[in-house]
Design a protein around this motif. Sequence first.
Motif, PDB file in Angstrom:
ATOM      1  N   SER A  61       0.804  -1.211   0.000  1.00 39.16           N
ATOM      2  CA  SER A  61       0.000   0.000   0.000  1.00 39.16           C
ATOM      3  C   SER A  61       0.842   1.269   0.000  1.00 39.16           C
ATOM      4  CB  SER A  61      -0.930   0.009   1.222  1.00 39.16           C
ATOM      5  OG  SER A  61      -1.822  -1.081   1.184  1.00 39.16           O
ATOM      6  N   GLY A 206     -11.466  -4.442   4.573  1.00 40.50           N
ATOM      7  CA  GLY A 206     -11.388  -3.889   3.226  1.00 40.50           C
ATOM      8  C   GLY A 206     -12.699  -3.625   2.536  1.00 40.50           C
ATOM      9  N   THR A 258      -6.422  -1.575   7.767  1.00 35.09           N
ATOM     10  CA  THR A 258      -6.862  -0.205   8.012  1.00 35.09           C
ATOM     11  C   THR A 258      -8.326  -0.114   8.424  1.00 35.09           C
ATOM     12  OG1 THR A 258      -5.223   0.851   6.576  1.00 35.09           O
ATOM     13  CG2 THR A 258      -7.305   2.006   6.868  1.00 35.09           C
ATOM     14  N   SER A 277      -3.057   1.182   3.644  1.00 33.60           N
ATOM     15  CA  SER A 277      -3.954   2.024   2.850  1.00 33.60           C
ATOM     16  C   SER A 277      -4.406   3.260   3.604  1.00 33.60           C
ATOM     17  CB  SER A 277      -5.180   1.216   2.409  1.00 33.60           C
ATOM     18  OG  SER A 277      -4.825   0.191   1.510  1.00 33.60           O
ATOM     19  N   TYR A 280      -2.154   6.662   2.496  1.00 30.87           N
ATOM     20  CA  TYR A 280      -2.468   7.391   1.267  1.00 30.87           C
ATOM     21  C   TYR A 280      -3.968   7.690   1.163  1.00 30.87           C
ATOM     22  CZ  TYR A 280       2.187   6.130  -0.627  1.00 30.87           C
ATOM     23  OH  TYR A 280       3.535   5.980  -0.857  1.00 30.87           O
ATOM     24  N   PRO A 282      -6.877   5.865  -0.498  1.00 31.81           N
ATOM     25  CA  PRO A 282      -7.496   5.856  -1.823  1.00 31.81           C
ATOM     26  C   PRO A 282      -9.016   5.880  -1.700  1.00 31.81           C
ATOM     27  CG  PRO A 282      -6.868   3.643  -1.200  1.00 31.81           C
ATOM     28  CD  PRO A 282      -6.399   4.541  -0.080  1.00 31.81           C
ATOM     29  N   LYS A 374      -7.081   2.296  -5.251  1.00 34.47           N
ATOM     30  CA  LYS A 374      -6.309   1.571  -4.250  1.00 34.47           C
ATOM     31  C   LYS A 374      -5.017   2.341  -3.979  1.00 34.47           C
ATOM     32  CE  LYS A 374      -6.817  -2.912  -4.010  1.00 34.47           C
ATOM     33  NZ  LYS A 374      -6.769  -4.368  -4.280  1.00 34.47           N
ATOM     34  N   ALA A 375      -4.355   1.989  -2.903  1.00 32.84           N
ATOM     35  CA  ALA A 375      -3.254   2.831  -2.424  1.00 32.84           C
ATOM     36  C   ALA A 375      -1.970   2.650  -3.230  1.00 32.84           C
ATOM     37  CB  ALA A 375      -3.006   2.561  -0.943  1.00 32.84           C
TER      38      ALA A 375
END
Length: 408
Positions: A61, A206, A258, A277, A280, A282, A374-375
């Motif tokens: 990620s 997720g 996350t 994740s 960043y 996303p 996505k990251a």
Amino acid sequence: MSCVVNPVVPHQPVRDYAYYRAALAGQTLPAAFVDLDSFSANLEALKIRAAGLPVRLVTKSVRSMSMIRSIFTAAPFMQGLLCYSPAEAAWLASEGFDDIVVAYPSVEPAHLHAVAAQLREGRSITLMVDCIEQVSIIDTLAKAEGVVFPLSIDLDMSSSFPGIYFGVHRSPVRNVTTALALANEISCRSGVRLDGLMGYEGQIAGLMDAVPGEAVRSAIIRYLKRRSIREVTARRENVVKALTGAGHCLRFVNGGGTGSFESTRIDTSVTELAAGSGLYVPTLFDHYAAFKAAPAAGFALPVTRTPKRNVITCAGGGYIASGPAGKSRLPQPWLPAGCTLIDEEAAGEVQTPVCHPDSVAFGIGDPMLFRHAKAGELCERFNELLLIKDGHIVDRVTTYRGDGKSFL
């Protein structure tokens, strides 16, 4: 046990199009960037949400060695790496990183040889397994290399409800019986040893559960999450208890991601969390009931055409994320606000058309800002990340791609 709690909302920088446009002035586009102020706020949010548990950094990620180093410098609660490839783990170990766990099984000989070389240098790299065949192959290679490979068992954390498989198809190790059988097999061999257990509840960590405009679906997902959390938490606890009761020593028990800190940390058998994740942030991590985070990474495409009123065309942009094909995997226009993709064309390999409101005006060469779904996958498209702080580019760092690395 509930997965819905009061969301953690740390102080988050307010950003608009003018801020990034000024920061990116004069840069060659397309370009990817990380907002260090938002990134720092997200790192602090992970610390608060972890509530004292260490967090293993998910490298897939992030996919930038420089960013990984900066994370460990800024946040002592981040401890160890969770890699996605043995080759990646060996490379990072050769660059000085340690306490590395590979999250996915692999028996590629060249990659295992590279890991063995790092083990001989004293680095800690733990490989993931979920079946006897993997253990046998690794054990044979270990003996030839004169090393002992630390192994972690991947415990399946999916739930099966009537008519619904809620989770990911990950591991055949689903209960105490199968976990003990694999642990006993590992203990009988001289080239491997049991080091840990990973139980990743992907359907909790997720999967967004508070999506605007999808009230019914979000409510169903939250209900399924609550049921699944109760079940898989008990599964992981029972497996850990059985393994330790049988004399197997576990250096770590890894869980979560996350999106699941709040529920995973309640499991007393878990010794560490995992996240990536959430740094960043996303688009696939925008709408969770338990937390809110600030977008910290994006990319800018240059406007190259204005084919009609309220439509611009940007160069490049077809950076589609992995997973089930659909709109959720497309990069999304971010700033200026109110811009949208065109369904018939979406994000294209060499050009991406975008609709914009009357209130927004673009000139040829202006940047259009997007976020990836996505990251770390964003980094597979760019050689470097521009680092923005206080409205200025303060550094530029290479991605894995910029370092000439591609692991999967």
